[in-house]
Design an enzyme around this catalytic site. Sequence first.
Site, PDB file in Angstrom:
ATOM      1  N   TRP A   1     -14.732  20.743  21.017  1.00 54.41           N
ATOM      2  CA  TRP A   1     -14.587  21.493  19.761  1.00 54.41           C
ATOM      3  C   TRP A   1     -13.718  22.742  19.930  1.00 54.41           C
ATOM      4  O   TRP A   1     -13.281  23.315  18.935  1.00 54.41           O
ATOM      5  CB  TRP A   1     -15.947  21.934  19.231  1.00 54.41           C
ATOM      6  N   ASN A   2     -13.470  23.188  21.163  1.00 50.21           N
ATOM      7  CA  ASN A   2     -12.825  24.507  21.270  1.00 50.21           C
ATOM      8  C   ASN A   2     -11.334  24.476  21.012  1.00 50.21           C
ATOM      9  O   ASN A   2     -10.744  25.470  20.599  1.00 50.21           O
ATOM     10  CB  ASN A   2     -13.165  25.161  22.609  1.00 50.21           C
TER      11      ASN A   2
ATOM     12  N   LYS B   1     -12.469  10.105  19.818  1.00 48.64           N
ATOM     13  CA  LYS B   1     -13.678  10.685  19.225  1.00 48.64           C
ATOM     14  C   LYS B   1     -13.632  12.198  19.389  1.00 48.64           C
ATOM     15  O   LYS B   1     -13.798  12.721  20.477  1.00 48.64           O
ATOM     16  CB  LYS B   1     -14.948  10.154  19.880  1.00 48.64           C
TER      17      LYS B   1
ATOM     18  N   ALA C   1     -15.072  16.188  18.694  1.00 49.32           N
ATOM     19  CA  ALA C   1     -16.408  16.782  18.646  1.00 49.32           C
ATOM     20  C   ALA C   1     -16.894  16.810  17.201  1.00 49.32           C
ATOM     21  O   ALA C   1     -16.110  17.014  16.271  1.00 49.32           O
ATOM     22  CB  ALA C   1     -16.377  18.198  19.222  1.00 49.32           C
ATOM     23  N   SER C   2     -18.172  16.598  16.995  1.00 47.16           N
ATOM     24  CA  SER C   2     -18.727  16.554  15.632  1.00 47.16           C
ATOM     25  C   SER C   2     -18.631  17.901  14.931  1.00 47.16           C
ATOM     26  O   SER C   2     -18.651  17.946  13.700  1.00 47.16           O
ATOM     27  CB  SER C   2     -20.190  16.091  15.693  1.00 47.16           C
TER      28      SER C   2
ATOM     29  N   SER D   1     -17.497  19.321  28.963  1.00 50.44           N
ATOM     30  CA  SER D   1     -18.312  19.916  30.031  1.00 50.44           C
ATOM     31  C   SER D   1     -18.372  19.008  31.249  1.00 50.44           C
ATOM     32  O   SER D   1     -18.258  17.778  31.146  1.00 50.44           O
ATOM     33  CB  SER D   1     -19.733  20.154  29.512  1.00 50.44           C
TER      34      SER D   1
ATOM     35  N   GLU E   1     -11.050  16.469  32.275  1.00 49.84           N
ATOM     36  CA  GLU E   1     -10.702  17.890  32.176  1.00 49.84           C
ATOM     37  C   GLU E   1     -12.001  18.618  31.840  1.00 49.84           C
ATOM     38  O   GLU E   1     -12.466  18.562  30.703  1.00 49.84           O
ATOM     39  CB  GLU E   1      -9.661  18.089  31.078  1.00 49.84           C
ATOM     40  N   LEU E   2     -12.604  19.262  32.829  1.00 53.33           N
ATOM     41  CA  LEU E   2     -13.987  19.700  32.670  1.00 53.33           C
ATOM     42  C   LEU E   2     -14.139  21.220  32.669  1.00 53.33           C
ATOM     43  O   LEU E   2     -13.197  21.944  32.374  1.00 53.33           O
ATOM     44  CB  LEU E   2     -14.819  19.040  33.778  1.00 53.33           C
TER      45      LEU E   2
ATOM     46  N   CYS F   1     -11.768  26.772  28.524  1.00 53.04           N
ATOM     47  CA  CYS F   1     -12.123  26.329  29.877  1.00 53.04           C
ATOM     48  C   CYS F   1     -11.437  27.164  30.934  1.00 53.04           C
ATOM     49  O   CYS F   1     -11.830  27.142  32.100  1.00 53.04           O
ATOM     50  CB  CYS F   1     -11.709  24.879  30.033  1.00 53.04           C
TER      51      CYS F   1
ATOM     52  N   GLU G   1     -20.803  28.874  33.571  1.00 48.66           N
ATOM     53  CA  GLU G   1     -19.734  29.159  32.608  1.00 48.66           C
ATOM     54  C   GLU G   1     -20.367  29.762  31.354  1.00 48.66           C
ATOM     55  O   GLU G   1     -21.149  29.116  30.672  1.00 48.66           O
ATOM     56  CB  GLU G   1     -19.036  27.849  32.282  1.00 48.66           C
TER      57      GLU G   1
HETATM   58  N1  LIG Z   1     -10.692  21.361  31.391  1.00 42.18           N
HETATM   59  C1  LIG Z   1     -10.292  21.439  30.122  1.00 42.18           C
HETATM   60  O1  LIG Z   1      -9.103  21.197  29.792  1.00 42.18           O
HETATM   61  C2  LIG Z   1     -11.292  21.804  29.063  1.00 42.18           C
HETATM   62  C3  LIG Z   1     -10.811  22.076  27.786  1.00 42.18           C
HETATM   63  C4  LIG Z   1     -11.750  22.403  26.794  1.00 42.18           C
HETATM   64  C5  LIG Z   1     -13.118  22.464  27.074  1.00 42.18           C
HETATM   65  N2  LIG Z   1     -13.521  22.194  28.326  1.00 42.18           N
HETATM   66  C6  LIG Z   1     -14.951  22.314  28.658  1.00 42.18           C
HETATM   67  O2  LIG Z   1     -15.745  21.730  27.605  1.00 42.18           O
HETATM   68  C7  LIG Z   1     -16.972  22.459  27.471  1.00 42.18           C
HETATM   69  C8  LIG Z   1     -17.130  22.940  26.060  1.00 42.18           C
HETATM   70  O3  LIG Z   1     -16.827  21.911  25.152  1.00 42.18           O
HETATM   71  P1  LIG Z   1     -18.004  21.059  24.510  1.00 42.18           P
HETATM   72  O4  LIG Z   1     -19.209  21.900  24.273  1.00 42.18           O
HETATM   73  O5  LIG Z   1     -17.438  20.300  23.353  1.00 42.18           O
HETATM   74  O6  LIG Z   1     -18.326  20.050  25.701  1.00 42.18           O
HETATM   75  P2  LIG Z   1     -19.259  18.771  25.619  1.00 42.18           P
HETATM   76  O7  LIG Z   1     -19.127  18.140  26.933  1.00 42.18           O
HETATM   77  O8  LIG Z   1     -20.608  19.091  25.109  1.00 42.18           O
HETATM   78  O9  LIG Z   1     -18.590  17.824  24.499  1.00 42.18           O
HETATM   79  C9  LIG Z   1     -17.276  17.379  24.659  1.00 42.18           C
HETATM   80  C10 LIG Z   1     -17.121  16.082  23.866  1.00 42.18           C
HETATM   81  O10 LIG Z   1     -17.967  15.110  24.436  1.00 42.18           O
HETATM   82  C11 LIG Z   1     -18.813  14.554  23.438  1.00 42.18           C
HETATM   83  N3  LIG Z   1     -20.057  14.177  24.084  1.00 42.18           N
HETATM   84  C12 LIG Z   1     -21.124  14.948  24.400  1.00 42.18           C
HETATM   85  N4  LIG Z   1     -22.070  14.229  25.026  1.00 42.18           N
HETATM   86  C13 LIG Z   1     -21.584  12.943  25.112  1.00 42.18           C
HETATM   87  C14 LIG Z   1     -22.076  11.718  25.638  1.00 42.18           C
HETATM   88  N5  LIG Z   1     -23.268  11.653  26.228  1.00 42.18           N
HETATM   89  N6  LIG Z   1     -21.299  10.605  25.531  1.00 42.18           N
HETATM   90  C15 LIG Z   1     -20.090  10.658  24.936  1.00 42.18           C
HETATM   91  N7  LIG Z   1     -19.561  11.794  24.427  1.00 42.18           N
HETATM   92  C16 LIG Z   1     -20.306  12.922  24.515  1.00 42.18           C
HETATM   93  C17 LIG Z   1     -18.934  15.627  22.407  1.00 42.18           C
HETATM   94  O11 LIG Z   1     -19.311  15.079  21.150  1.00 42.18           O
HETATM   95  C18 LIG Z   1     -17.528  16.180  22.395  1.00 42.18           C
HETATM   96  O12 LIG Z   1     -16.704  15.349  21.620  1.00 42.18           O
HETATM   97  C19 LIG Z   1     -16.859  23.621  28.416  1.00 42.18           C
HETATM   98  O13 LIG Z   1     -17.510  23.317  29.621  1.00 42.18           O
HETATM   99  C20 LIG Z   1     -15.358  23.745  28.665  1.00 42.18           C
HETATM  100  O14 LIG Z   1     -15.091  24.364  29.904  1.00 42.18           O
HETATM  101  C21 LIG Z   1     -12.648  21.874  29.343  1.00 42.18           C
HETATM  102  O1  LIG Z   2     -10.191  25.166  26.826  1.00 45.72           O
HETATM  103  C1  LIG Z   2      -9.323  24.641  27.444  1.00 45.72           C
HETATM  104  C2  LIG Z   2      -7.915  24.531  26.954  1.00 45.72           C
HETATM  105  O2  LIG Z   2      -7.277  23.600  27.781  1.00 45.72           O
HETATM  106  C3  LIG Z   2      -7.313  25.894  26.928  1.00 45.72           C
HETATM  107  S1  LIG Z   2      -5.577  25.950  26.914  1.00 45.72           S
HETATM  108  O3  LIG Z   2      -5.181  26.352  25.546  1.00 45.72           O
HETATM  109  O4  LIG Z   2      -5.056  24.613  27.236  1.00 45.72           O
HETATM  110  O5  LIG Z   2      -5.189  26.942  27.924  1.00 45.72           O
END
Ligand SMILES: NC(=O)c1ccc[n+]([C@@H]2O[C@H](COP(=O)([O-])OP(=O)(O)OC[C@H]3O[C@@H](n4cnc5c(N)ncnc54)[C@H](O)[C@@H]3O)[C@@H](O)[C@H]2O)c1
Ligand SMILES: O=C[C@H](O)CS(=O)(=O)O
Length: 489
Positions: free
Chosen positions: A161-162, A185, A187-188, A239, A260-261, A294, A392
């Site tokens: 969602w971010n 898919k 984020a909701s 995540s 990408e976590l 992230c 985090e």
């Molecule tokens: N490394 C990167 O490029 C990057 C970028 C953005 C966000 N993030 C990370 O994402 C996290 C925040 O985003 P978030 O809260 O949306 O993360 P999240 O893992 O809760 O959700 C991410 C996506 O996964 C889906 N999801 C959740 N549980 C699932 C399951 N069991 N099966 C299938 N899909 C599922 C969610 O609906 C959403 O679409 C933070 O940890 C952040 O660091 C990483």
């Molecule tokens: O949250 C993670 C994103 O990848 C941030 S960025 O805009 O790509 O730096």
Amino acid sequence: MQTEPQLKRPDLFRSAILIGGEWVKDSSAGEPIAVVDPATGRLLGTVPNAGRAETARAIEAADAAFPAWREKTAAERADHLRRLAQLITDNKEDLARILTAEQGKPLAEARGEVGMSAAYVQWFAEEGRRIYGDVIPSPWQNRRILITKDPVGVVGAITPWNFPSSMIARKLGAALAAGCTIVIKPASQTPYSALAWGVLCEEAGIPAGVVNILTGAARQIGAELTSNPLVKKITFTGSTEVGKQLAEQAARTMKKVSMELGGNAPFIVFDDADLDRAVEGAMVAKYRNAGQTCVCTNRFLVQEGIYDAFAERLARASAAMKVGNGFEEGVVQGPLIDERAVAKVEEHIADALAKGGRLLTGGRRHQGLGGNFFEPTVIADATPAMAVAREETFGPLAPLFRFRDEAEAVRLANDTEYGLACYFYTRDLGRAFRVSEALEYGLVGINEGLITTEVAPFGGVKESGVGREGSKYGIDDYLNIKYVCVGGL
Ligand SMILES: NC(=O)c1ccc[n+]([C@@H]2O[C@H](COP(=O)([O-])OP(=O)(O)OC[C@H]3O[C@@H](n4cnc5c(N)ncnc54)[C@H](O)[C@@H]3O)[C@@H](O)[C@H]2O)c1
Ligand SMILES: O=C[C@H](O)CS(=O)(=O)O
């Protein structure tokens, strides 16, 4: 009452899912999902609650569309992607308004994200035409050795969602340029940005079934994407916890995965740093998207000689930030995404203060605005015993840790299971190379707090994931290498 954003093109605001070129409202997983504005709590609309049945249909549509899409020339696919990039640019204001309405970030940041989205699509339109193979000198007189690279096929993509737009761009751009088809898919909490992409993909002439977009039950959709044999790759941004689950699920049918976590970025300030630049970099590395990225700084490691000066300057700059609704002029920090996010920041602050932290500014929900708004917070005297050292925060909290020398800074910075982004400020060239080489991270910013660009590989090491997005490397994850031995010559 539904309060969808004011748009020049209301047709971009879709409350249906896209399967095989059809917009449908099927919700086999339950009641439609309500989407709210995190700044006001008002209902923006509802989207379908799709489950395994709709996901299977989307996968079949993507599989059916794959042969014709892969048979197009790279130049033909590039034409579609260039048109898509232009449509994203032409509709930037509407896409940014949809993004701010559902995610909360300030409109200026939303415009920046949409601009970055177009840049990723444009980049991969070009990269798709440079998927070169090899002709390798043969060890045999009568045989030739050819190497080709083929699209993997149907891709399942799950995004957070971010960054509801640019996280799609990094995946869709590379996948389509490689000749793959995709089921996405979002984020909701933030589905509308993704659904608007579906409208623009149609307008770019991308054939039905190449791009499919589902909203709904994450577990059910994820279970189908990771288990259906027609899906050849999973690309996930989110995540670490969920990433591990999905990678495990995908392993049962040996799908390629890109992950990408999460992160725990250190921001190191050495005594010899340019203090003005360090504070400027710290503000963007900490507070972009209200700290919900992230690559946001999670820990400030400040050398003891510059500690007090840096702490005072950062606290002053943090206190001066205008917090409010992302649509309001001059606002630089919007709301956090939801109550759970606010509670996590409060937990980290309470834990830090209970363990000896010293509050310099902020520390609570925004007194004037309430809701999901939180005051930019700086805490001094942070220690490794605190939750912020290991978890985090994903919010506007800046804990300041103290260190004595370079070796301690590197040790503290690397003391985490994460390895996505890190930053450090120094004017010593030797130190710049020594520290950069010693840090266990995928992304390193030296005297810069914002380093993301479509031309550079984005991704982490350790538990921050596998694979790279963007750059010339980002398309590799959507290709299979084939070795062809031509004999009997
Ligand atoms: N490394 C990167 O490029 C990057 C970028 C953005 C966000 N993030 C990370 O994402 C996290 C925040 O985003 P978030 O809260 O949306 O993360 P999240 O893992 O809760 O959700 C991410 C996506 O996964 C889906 N999801 C959740 N549980 C699932 C399951 N069991 N099966 C299938 N899909 C599922 C969610 O609906 C959403 O679409 C933070 O940890 C952040 O660091 C990483
Ligand atoms: O949250 C993670 C994103 O990848 C941030 S960025 O805009 O790509 O730096």
